[in-house]
Design a protein around this motif. Structure first.
Motif, mmCIF file in Angstrom:
data_model
loop_
_atom_site.group_PDB
_atom_site.id
_atom_site.type_symbol
_atom_site.label_atom_id
_atom_site.label_comp_id
_atom_site.label_asym_id
_atom_site.label_seq_id
_atom_site.Cartn_x
_atom_site.Cartn_y
_atom_site.Cartn_z
ATOM 1 N N ILE A 337 0.866 -1.177 0.000
ATOM 2 C CA ILE A 337 0.000 0.000 0.000
ATOM 3 C C ILE A 337 0.903 1.227 0.000
ATOM 4 O O ILE A 337 1.947 1.254 0.642
ATOM 5 N N ASN A 338 0.504 2.277 -0.713
ATOM 6 C CA ASN A 338 1.420 3.373 -0.994
ATOM 7 C C ASN A 338 1.898 4.143 0.231
ATOM 8 O O ASN A 338 3.016 4.645 0.243
ATOM 9 N N SER A 339 1.083 4.248 1.265
ATOM 10 C CA SER A 339 1.481 5.044 2.428
ATOM 11 C C SER A 339 0.757 4.569 3.675
ATOM 12 O O SER A 339 -0.275 3.879 3.594
ATOM 13 N N ALA A 340 1.273 4.955 4.818
ATOM 14 C CA ALA A 340 0.618 4.631 6.091
ATOM 15 C C ALA A 340 -0.756 5.286 6.156
ATOM 16 O O ALA A 340 -1.717 4.708 6.691
ATOM 17 N N GLU A 341 -0.863 6.498 5.618
ATOM 18 C CA GLU A 341 -2.139 7.208 5.623
ATOM 19 C C GLU A 341 -3.194 6.451 4.816
ATOM 20 O O GLU A 341 -4.336 6.295 5.264
ATOM 21 N N GLN A 342 -2.817 5.966 3.623
ATOM 22 C CA GLN A 342 -3.770 5.232 2.804
ATOM 23 C C GLN A 342 -4.128 3.898 3.446
ATOM 24 O O GLN A 342 -5.284 3.464 3.397
ATOM 25 N N LEU A 343 -3.158 3.234 4.056
ATOM 26 C CA LEU A 343 -3.434 1.977 4.753
ATOM 27 C C LEU A 343 -4.437 2.203 5.873
ATOM 28 O O LEU A 343 -5.342 1.392 6.102
ATOM 29 N N GLY A 344 -4.299 3.316 6.581
ATOM 30 C CA GLY A 344 -5.243 3.630 7.655
ATOM 31 C C GLY A 344 -6.652 3.822 7.134
ATOM 32 O O GLY A 344 -7.624 3.375 7.769
ATOM 33 N N ARG A 345 -6.782 4.453 5.971
ATOM 34 C CA ARG A 345 -8.115 4.653 5.395
ATOM 35 C C ARG A 345 -8.722 3.312 4.976
ATOM 36 O O ARG A 345 -9.915 3.066 5.202
ATOM 37 N N ILE A 346 -7.923 2.455 4.366
ATOM 38 C CA ILE A 346 -8.430 1.133 3.951
ATOM 39 C C ILE A 346 -8.906 0.350 5.169
ATOM 40 O O ILE A 346 -9.985 -0.258 5.161
ATOM 41 N N ARG A 347 -8.109 0.362 6.227
ATOM 42 C CA ARG A 347 -8.482 -0.368 7.443
ATOM 43 C C ARG A 347 -9.766 0.182 8.048
ATOM 44 O O ARG A 347 -10.647 -0.569 8.483
ATOM 45 N N ALA A 348 -9.892 1.512 8.081
ATOM 46 C CA ALA A 348 -11.082 2.120 8.686
ATOM 47 C C ALA A 348 -12.344 1.734 7.923
ATOM 48 O O ALA A 348 -13.382 1.412 8.529
ATOM 49 N N LEU A 349 -12.284 1.737 6.591
ATOM 50 C CA LEU A 349 -13.467 1.412 5.806
ATOM 51 C C LEU A 349 -13.810 -0.076 5.867
ATOM 52 O O LEU A 349 -14.990 -0.446 5.885
ATOM 53 N N THR A 350 -12.798 -0.938 5.901
ATOM 54 C CA THR A 350 -13.107 -2.368 6.019
ATOM 55 C C THR A 350 -13.668 -2.700 7.397
ATOM 56 O O THR A 350 -14.552 -3.550 7.523
ATOM 57 N N CYS A 365 -2.291 -15.477 3.880
ATOM 58 C CA CYS A 365 -1.011 -15.107 3.283
ATOM 59 C C CYS A 365 -0.175 -14.393 4.333
ATOM 60 O O CYS A 365 -0.706 -13.669 5.177
ATOM 61 N N GLU A 366 1.122 -14.627 4.273
ATOM 62 C CA GLU A 366 2.032 -14.028 5.241
ATOM 63 C C GLU A 366 2.493 -12.672 4.708
ATOM 64 O O GLU A 366 3.019 -12.566 3.604
ATOM 65 N N LEU A 367 2.266 -11.637 5.513
ATOM 66 C CA LEU A 367 2.654 -10.293 5.095
ATOM 67 C C LEU A 367 4.031 -9.941 5.644
ATOM 68 O O LEU A 367 4.388 -10.348 6.749
ATOM 69 N N PRO A 368 4.828 -9.190 4.889
ATOM 70 C CA PRO A 368 6.145 -8.764 5.379
ATOM 71 C C PRO A 368 6.023 -7.977 6.680
ATOM 72 O O PRO A 368 5.004 -7.333 6.949
ATOM 73 N N SER A 369 7.077 -8.015 7.481
ATOM 74 C CA SER A 369 7.041 -7.356 8.791
ATOM 75 C C SER A 369 7.218 -5.846 8.692
ATOM 76 O O SER A 369 6.745 -5.101 9.548
ATOM 77 N N ASN A 370 7.910 -5.369 7.643
ATOM 78 C CA ASN A 370 8.099 -3.934 7.454
ATOM 79 C C ASN A 370 7.287 -3.454 6.254
ATOM 80 O O ASN A 370 7.019 -4.225 5.330
ATOM 81 N N GLY A 371 6.928 -2.188 6.279
ATOM 82 C CA GLY A 371 6.181 -1.624 5.165
ATOM 83 C C GLY A 371 4.685 -1.609 5.428
ATOM 84 O O GLY A 371 4.218 -1.920 6.530
ATOM 85 N N PHE A 372 3.927 -1.257 4.389
ATOM 86 C CA PHE A 372 2.483 -1.079 4.507
ATOM 87 C C PHE A 372 1.782 -2.122 3.631
ATOM 88 O O PHE A 372 1.886 -2.082 2.402
ATOM 89 N N TRP A 373 1.044 -3.027 4.264
ATOM 90 C CA TRP A 373 0.500 -4.174 3.545
ATOM 91 C C TRP A 373 -0.953 -4.399 3.920
ATOM 92 O O TRP A 373 -1.377 -4.120 5.046
ATOM 93 N N PHE A 374 -1.712 -4.964 2.968
ATOM 94 C CA PHE A 374 -3.109 -5.294 3.226
ATOM 95 C C PHE A 374 -3.480 -6.495 2.371
ATOM 96 O O PHE A 374 -3.206 -6.519 1.170
ATOM 97 N N ARG A 375 -4.091 -7.489 2.996
ATOM 98 C CA ARG A 375 -4.488 -8.690 2.255
ATOM 99 C C ARG A 375 -5.622 -8.382 1.273
ATOM 100 O O ARG A 375 -6.506 -7.586 1.578
ATOM 101 N N PRO A 376 -5.630 -9.033 0.115
ATOM 102 C CA PRO A 376 -6.789 -8.896 -0.776
ATOM 103 C C PRO A 376 -8.040 -9.374 -0.048
ATOM 104 O O PRO A 376 -8.035 -10.422 0.606
ATOM 105 N N THR A 377 -9.095 -8.598 -0.138
ATOM 106 C CA THR A 377 -10.278 -8.822 0.707
ATOM 107 C C THR A 377 -11.544 -8.750 -0.130
ATOM 108 O O THR A 377 -11.662 -7.918 -1.034
ATOM 109 N N VAL A 378 -12.508 -9.623 0.199
ATOM 110 C CA VAL A 378 -13.813 -9.589 -0.458
ATOM 111 C C VAL A 378 -14.897 -9.559 0.618
ATOM 112 O O VAL A 378 -14.809 -10.252 1.638
#
Length: 498
Positions: A337-350, A365-378
């Motif tokens: 995910i491009n930024s911490a800010e965008q990751l926060g928005r995705i998390r809030a809406l989900t 799926c195993e996500l990396p420990s560093n960086g900004f990541w989000f599992r594909p979600t349906v």
């Protein structure tokens, strides 16, 4: 329901970072030269996959914006006077250099943006180069474009682009502007400034006259300063609907020409006769391409009730094979995910989706420990009242709704403030034409999704903005016709600058 998990293990296949040389610091590109910001302010750009600092970049302020706009206005006099065939030579050179440096730029884009190298290498770079090739061909044929017998350039264009396709958005904006004889001051997104700065070097390499293209890095305040500058004759913006509305208010009554390409909440409609495997690939491409950071992403899946279970089972099986991880690995399907800010928005809406009663599912799926990541979600069990069905998430999140009749599908698809794109999946050509005619969307794909071509216009309706980019239609935003009154403000500003 238990699912068969059949995934292949792939050995790492990383693209080498050695092909790109990122300097520790970059200045602003004004009047053909790199220069520090007037007040000396800088900011850091990081890699979203690792959170490592890639470089330090100048933060443009009001004085820098003024210098860049004056440089563009001064360059406009000679650039606009060149024959179209001469301007075309520069665009052809830029296109060829983009191709020659494509591997370097693809790695740079994946490092700074977080998208998989396969996408930046196989989509972003070829599409960017194709736009310069395409508009180079138009440069000496403008009188045949359908916008009057003697169309003329507008002046200095202020262009603000987003972070999801940094180099491609740059090409969409700059290529038609230069082909039509305008000059440019472009502001890339704060989180992805590097490819625009490398493009400045490409302009020098191509011998582009000084001041024709200027690059100002900075945050939203820099963009606001550029949009409101009295020396800017044309504003082009791609980004969020919220910012687009603010820009429209800022330029209202100024005489500036404006085009906006804003958000979307596209419906991807699957009818009961659609080939399921093909449709599932289109669904995956529609929402998980570029981590869902796509304004025209197919984020609402409308599937006919009689085949909903079959489509969802197949979709979940396919999602279980998606590989999330290092963007520089050629096997990666979904990057950071491009930024911490965008990751926060995705998390809030989900989280809002779950709280409102929708059913959430993601593959293991195993996500990396560093960086900004989000599992594909349906999400299933979604209604049109849910926030996840109404608001643009801009992430790898799909909301699934069902319908019984084609009329209901159209009604649900159009029940959105947005109108950028849509997809239709069916074997019946007549149903494609009937549905597409009733969808209020700027781009409608049939049995495919996210297909782009420089000769094809792109843009939306309603809160997705107005104006078109790409194709013959993309020239109109940068042309004034003989029937239109001359821009007296431009002439006054040019006189003042001299």
């Amino acid at each position: 329901m238990a699912m068969d998990k059949q995934t292949f293990e792939y050995a790492p296949a990383p693209e080498s970072r050695a092909v790109v040389d990122i300097a520790p610091a970059y200045g602003l590109y004004i009047d053909g030269e790199f220069t520090d910001a007037a007040d000396g302010k800088v900011f850091k750009t990081i890699s979203p996959a690792s959170e490592e600092v890639l470089s330090e970049v100048a933060q443009a302020g009001p004085e820098d914006v003024d210098r860049a706009v004056k440089a563009a206005r001064k360059a406009f006099e000679k650039w606009s006077a060149l024959p179209g065939s001469e301007r075309a030579k520069y665009l052809f050179r830029i296109a060829r250099i983009l191709q020659e440096r494509s591997r370097e730029l693809a790695v740079l884009e994946s490092l700074d943006n977080g998208k998989p190298i396969r996408e930046s290498r196989d989509f972003d770079l070829p599409t960017a180069a194709a736009h310069f090739f395409y508009y180079a061909g138009w440069a000496d044929k403008l009188q045949y474009a359908g916008f009057g017998p003697a169309p003329r350039p507008i002046g200095a264009a202020g262009q603000v682009i987003p972070w999801n396709f940094p180099l491609m958005m740059l090409a969409w904006k700059i290529a038609p502007a230069l082909a039509t004889g305008n000059t440019v001051v472009l502001k890339p997104a704060e989180t992805t400034p590097l490819s625009a700065l490398f493009f400045a070097d490409i302009c020098r390499q191509a011998g582009l006259p000084k001041g024709v293209v200027n690059i100002l890095t900075g945050d939203g305040s820099t963009g606001a300063e550029l949009v409101s500058h009295p020396g800017v004759d044309k504003v082009a913006f791609t980004g969020s609907t919220e910012v687009g509305k603010a820009i429209a208010r800022a330029v209202a009554g100024t005489g500036k020409k404006l085009s906006l390409e804003l958000g979307g909440k596209a419906a991807n409609i699957v009818f009961d006769d659609a080939p399921v495997d093909q449709a599932v690939e289109g669904i995956v491409n529609g929402i998980f391409f570029n981590q869902g950071h796509v304004c025209c992403a197919g984020s609402r899946l409308l599937v006919q009730e009689s085949v909903a279970d079959e489509v969802l089972d197949s979709l979940k099986r396919r999602m279980s094979t998606l590989r999330v991880g290092d963007p520089l690995d050629k096997n990666t399907d979904i990057g950071a995910i491009n930024s911490a800010e965008q990751l926060g928005r995705i998390r809030a809406l989900t989280e809002a989706g779950e709280a409102e009663g929708a059913d959430r599912w993601s593959p293991e799926c195993e996500l990396p420990s560093n960086g900004f990541w989000f599992r594909p979600t349906v999400f299933t069990g979604v209604t049109q009242a849910h926030r996840i069905a109404r608001e643009e998430i801009f992430g790898p999140v799909l909301s699934v709704l069902t319908f019984r009749t084609p009329a209901e599908a159209v009604e649900k698809a159009n029940n959105t403030p947005y109108g950028l794109s849509a997809g239709i999946w069916t074997e019946k050509g007549s149903r494609i034409l009937w549905t597409a005619d009733k969808l209020r969307a700027g781009v409608v794909w049939a049995n495919t999704f996210n297909k782009f071509d420089p000769s094809s216009p792109f843009g939306g309706y309603k809160e997705s903005g107005y104006g078109r980019e790409g194709g013959r239609h993309g020239l109109e935003a940068y042309l004034a016709t003989a029937a239109e009154p001359s821009n007296e403000r431009s002439e006054r500003e040019s006189e003042r600058d001299r």
